[in-house]
Design a protein around this motif. Structure first.
Motif, mmCIF file in Angstrom:
data_model
loop_
_atom_site.group_PDB
_atom_site.id
_atom_site.type_symbol
_atom_site.label_atom_id
_atom_site.label_comp_id
_atom_site.label_asym_id
_atom_site.label_seq_id
_atom_site.Cartn_x
_atom_site.Cartn_y
_atom_site.Cartn_z
ATOM 1 N N GLY A 38 0.785 -1.131 0.046
ATOM 2 C CA GLY A 38 0.079 -0.168 0.005
ATOM 3 C C GLY A 38 0.636 1.194 0.190
ATOM 4 O O GLY A 38 0.068 2.425 -0.002
ATOM 5 N N TYR A 39 2.133 1.089 -0.060
ATOM 6 C CA TYR A 39 3.167 2.288 0.087
ATOM 7 C C TYR A 39 3.147 3.057 -1.197
ATOM 8 O O TYR A 39 3.686 2.680 -2.122
ATOM 9 C CB TYR A 39 4.530 1.609 0.262
ATOM 10 N N THR A 40 2.305 4.111 -1.324
ATOM 11 C CA THR A 40 2.122 5.140 -2.539
ATOM 12 C C THR A 40 3.334 5.349 -3.180
ATOM 13 O O THR A 40 3.654 5.714 -4.452
ATOM 14 C CB THR A 40 1.146 6.118 -2.325
ATOM 15 N N GLU A 41 4.230 5.753 -2.222
ATOM 16 C CA GLU A 41 5.684 6.261 -2.777
ATOM 17 C C GLU A 41 6.344 5.630 -3.726
ATOM 18 O O GLU A 41 6.867 5.891 -4.901
ATOM 19 C CB GLU A 41 6.628 6.566 -1.318
ATOM 20 N N LEU A 42 6.278 4.127 -3.301
ATOM 21 C CA LEU A 42 6.927 3.289 -4.139
ATOM 22 C C LEU A 42 6.177 3.304 -5.846
ATOM 23 O O LEU A 42 6.841 3.105 -6.693
ATOM 24 C CB LEU A 42 6.991 1.581 -3.729
ATOM 25 N N ARG A 43 5.026 3.340 -5.619
ATOM 26 C CA ARG A 43 4.389 3.310 -6.857
ATOM 27 C C ARG A 43 4.612 4.796 -7.740
ATOM 28 O O ARG A 43 4.527 4.643 -8.946
ATOM 29 C CB ARG A 43 2.555 3.694 -6.509
ATOM 30 N N SER A 44 4.748 5.770 -6.869
ATOM 31 C CA SER A 44 5.183 7.013 -7.581
ATOM 32 C C SER A 44 6.633 6.867 -8.014
ATOM 33 O O SER A 44 7.044 7.654 -9.012
ATOM 34 C CB SER A 44 5.100 8.248 -6.699
ATOM 35 N N HIS A 45 7.415 5.870 -7.657
ATOM 36 C CA HIS A 45 8.826 5.656 -8.316
ATOM 37 C C HIS A 45 8.539 4.566 -9.382
ATOM 38 O O HIS A 45 9.612 4.153 -9.839
ATOM 39 C CB HIS A 45 9.654 5.400 -7.207
ATOM 40 N N GLY A 46 7.315 4.688 -9.928
ATOM 41 C CA GLY A 46 7.331 3.466 -11.054
ATOM 42 C C GLY A 46 7.319 2.026 -10.746
ATOM 43 O O GLY A 46 7.113 0.952 -11.506
ATOM 44 N N LEU A 47 7.197 1.552 -9.485
ATOM 45 C CA LEU A 47 7.264 0.127 -8.906
ATOM 46 C C LEU A 47 5.777 -0.348 -9.003
ATOM 47 O O LEU A 47 4.795 0.363 -8.295
ATOM 48 C CB LEU A 47 7.909 0.001 -7.636
#
Lengths: 218, 218
Positions: A101-110
């Motif tokens: 659920g860690y949105t930061e990783l999503r924002s880094h393309g993961l």
């Protein structure tokens, strides 16, 4: 090639903090940012910041500093954060769920595309929108998905066994949140994340401040 | 004093990995472990391991190495992991909940006694046995509990405001999981934990292996 990179690892590790500072300056509407300003925000030496920035290939202008927008693009491109990369996660415990659920990783393309857990009851209910499958289906699912990156958040006792399955299924990069030093073929990259290290530093700093530890430190 | 410590930080950061290797050797029944064996397990230079161990005050015997039990005790004592320390957590989101249930921290003496969240609906239901209170009661609760350590897992936008309340309530050490460089008085210790840094390293290593990045790295 890899050996070269290892020497640059501390610089790479600092780039996300730089990016955060630079994005704040961008929000404030500035066109340029100096290495000295970044250094001041992060308690680093300006020479250190300039050396670290050099690995992204961008060079500041005398007196003006770095162009903000170009610098953000250069760092994101260097880190590969401007491309989406699919990933799977093994071990849907507390830490695993948090990372899903860690949105930061999503924002880094993961992009987390699937998760696996040994507990069959966890399979079936998606966590933060990510489907969870039983661990038995891991090998075939990873092959079908063609994913190359895995986050490993299983208990230590399961770590090596899980890593073996991942590597067998074609995974070439493992982000290892366990305590175990994994044995993998040379061509597989492992990055070990150790949250306890942060607590070790904090605890020692507290004791140094209280003078519990005096001149013992080099 | 603090400046001294900062130079030893990478050594302190490696101690938890050493501890893990040494505990495994203890389980196998060995009485001694050499610096070379530890180094081999963790892909480090033996000289590095010996220098790092020296900060705990324990010295190996020629030919035999370090006495296993004494080494474990010395490292745990140096890290302060043999004492219980109470802590509070601010921000019961995904990461916060994961940390509240992270048994490894408990085994290092970190005892979570209370958590706080801005969402009043979260208050009232304990998470992993830790009571959750509304953030309004944070100042008085921390004073009553006499806690000195706080884990900060709020969104970036709330980080500085929360830190101000924590410091006002008597917190002297903050384990900061946000992206924000907190402004705190000199006597307050902040350790910043940045999970994105691990992903930065992993991503760059993948690209180096694929030759997307060639001789750019110093």
């Amino acid at each position: 090639m890899i050996r070269q990179k290892i020497s640059a690892a501390p610089s790479v590790r600092r780039l996300p903090s730089y990016l955060h500072v630079i994005r704040q300056v961008e929000k404030e509407g500035s066109e340029y940012i100096s290495g000295t300003v970044i250094a001041g925000e992060l308690n680093l030496e300006p020479i250190q910041v300039r050396k670290d920035m050099a690995i992204t290939g961008i060079i500041g202008k005398p007196k003006k500093g770095y162009p903000v927008k170009a610098l953000i693009t250069a760092i994101e491109h260097f880190l590969g954060w401007d491309e989406v990369q699919d990933a799977v996660l093994v071990g849907v415990g507390n830490l695993g769920s948090a990372l899903m659920g860690y949105t930061e990783l999503r924002s880094h393309g993961l992009r987390m595309v699937a998760a696996f857990d040994i507990n069959p009851e966890k399979a079936g209910s998606p966590v933060h929108g990510v489907p969870v499958y039983p661990v038995d289906s891991m090998d075939s699912a990873i092959r079908d998905l063609g994913v190359k990156l895995a986050l490993l958040t299983v208990p230590n006792t399961e770590a090596q066994k899980s890593a073996d399955i991942l590597v067998g299924a074609g995974i070439t990069a493992i982000w290892n949140f366990t305590k175990v030093k994994l044995k993998v073929p040379d061509e597989v990259i492992v990055e070990k994340e150790d949250i306890s290290s942060g607590y070790a530093i904090l605890r020692v700093m507290q004791r140094v401040k209280k003078n519990d530890i005096k001149n013992e430190l080099p």
